[in-house]
Design an enzyme around this catalytic site. Structure first.
Site: not given
Length: 379
Positions: A70, A72, A103, A137-138, A166, A352
């Site tokens: 991903h 995003d 990520d 995805e997030e 991931e 994150h």
């Protein structure tokens, strides 16, 4: 600067907060098209998805290895708490900082460069390489990977192997990979009562009091014992709301949000039936809405896991651990059309978080592991 690191920085510089791709996929598409990939954009409700495939000399009869990822990223949080701007790649103390560094923009860059090196070294490769990339995805994940999977299903397209980029590693690159994930199912429960003055409980029905015994039973329930690959299923309350905020009013209803993380030892239908049985046992007047975010999936040891374990050992010297812990990923959608789905990427300690980063020493080895897997499975 290596090609992998340069591309990683180029992607980090794009503020691609879900669902805005910020042209990250265009950057990838230009490089893949130059290799001979057929690139297709699959747009859905503001989400950008990419399906790119390069067939080998075996054509459609050849094995197909896909990389899923991903573009995003999650929001930055308070900008003033970042040591450097989150979308300006910065190097400090051997680390590359920026939102998405771990990520998962390093993984994206690593597999693109791995594909470039692989095609250059094996121009007549037999199997096929594909990229399945999303900008959702997030977030809700309703218009991302699942839409591409549905499109591929409608075409009768099947994948043989899929690596999801991931960040699965913990302390060192390759110490952990994910060969499965638990399922996720949430419930929105409303227990109805009768609002009234708190001094006259006989004229009201307190939904919190009615719910409490059932809640205790649900919390104590042993849903399953797990199995060889998964820990036992868990049930957790995420929100409990009731009342007006006043101290003298019995609420008219109590709202409970809960979530199952469940293994292959349980089924959606079985868990739902057991919850309803407990609620009915306590004679509650309730409504319950279910949302299944993903089913559990498991990839037993096989060609993909063997190739990945061998590549990690050759590149890092580590013996990797196969694990199914953690949250859900887009692997849950891909497993519908691919029998072997494994997640592997850099360490996840900063994902994150403020000052997200990746140690630069992991960047080239990550690319090399991906390239080794390509060489083992589709050369």
């Amino acid at each position: 600067m290596s090609a992998t690191l340069a591309l990683t920085e180029q992607l980090i510089a794009r503020a691609s907060v879900t669902p805005d791709d910020q042209h990250c996929q265009q950057i990838m598409t230009e490089r893949l098209a130059a290799l001979g990939f057929d690139c297709e954009t699959v747009a859905s409700h503001g989400v950008t998805n990419l399906w790119a495939v390069k067939r080998g000399t075996d054509g459609r009869d050849g094995k197909l290895l896909a990389f899923a990822g991903h573009t995003d990223v999650v929001p930055t949080g308070p900008l003033e708490q970042w040591t450097s701007p989150p979308f300006v790649p910065a190097h400090r103390d051997g680390k590359l900082y920026g939102r998405g560094a771990a990520d998962m923009k390093t993984s994206l860059a690593a597999f693109v460069v791995a594909a470039e090196e692989f095609v250059a070294a094996h121009p007549d490769h037999r199997g096929a390489i594909a990229f399945l990339i999303t900008s959702d995805e997030e977030g809700p994940a309703t218009d991302g990977t699942v839409k591409v999977v549905e499109l591929l299903e409608s075409r009768g397209e099947r994948l043989d192997y899929c690596i999801v980029g991931e960040p699965t590693s913990t302390a060192e690159l390759g110490d952990v990979v994910k060969n499965g994930r638990r399922g996720s199912m949430s419930g929105e429960l409303i227990v109805k009562g009768v609002q009234g003055h708190i001094a006259y409980p006989h004229l009201a029905k307190n939904p919190i009091h009615l719910l409490a015994p059932a809640l205790a039973e649900l919390a104590a329930e042993q849903w399953d014992e797990g199995n060889e690959y998964f820990p036992p299923t868990t049930w957790q309350v995420s929100n409990l709301r009731a009342g007006t905020g006043a101290t003298n009013v019995i609420p008219g209803h109590a709202d409970l949000l809960f979530n199952f993380r469940f293994s292959t030892a349980s089924t959606v239908e079985g868990l739902q039936a057991r919850v309803h049985a407990i609620l009915d046992k306590h004679q509650l007047d309730y409504t319950l809405k279910w949302t299944v975010s993903g089913l559990p999936f498991l990839t037993p040891r096989g060609e993909l896991s063997n190739a990945l374990e061998h590549a990690i050992r050759a590149e890092t010297g580590l013996t990797t651990e196969l694990s199914t812990t953690g949250g859900t990923s887009d692997g849950r959608f891909i497993a519908r059309i691919c029998p072997q789905v494994i997640e592997f990427g850099p360490p996840n300690g900063s994902i994150h978080k403020i000052d997200e980063h990746i140690e630069v020493r992991f960047v080239e080895p990550l690319k090399n592991v991906y390239r080794r897997v390509l060489e083992q499975l589709i050369a």
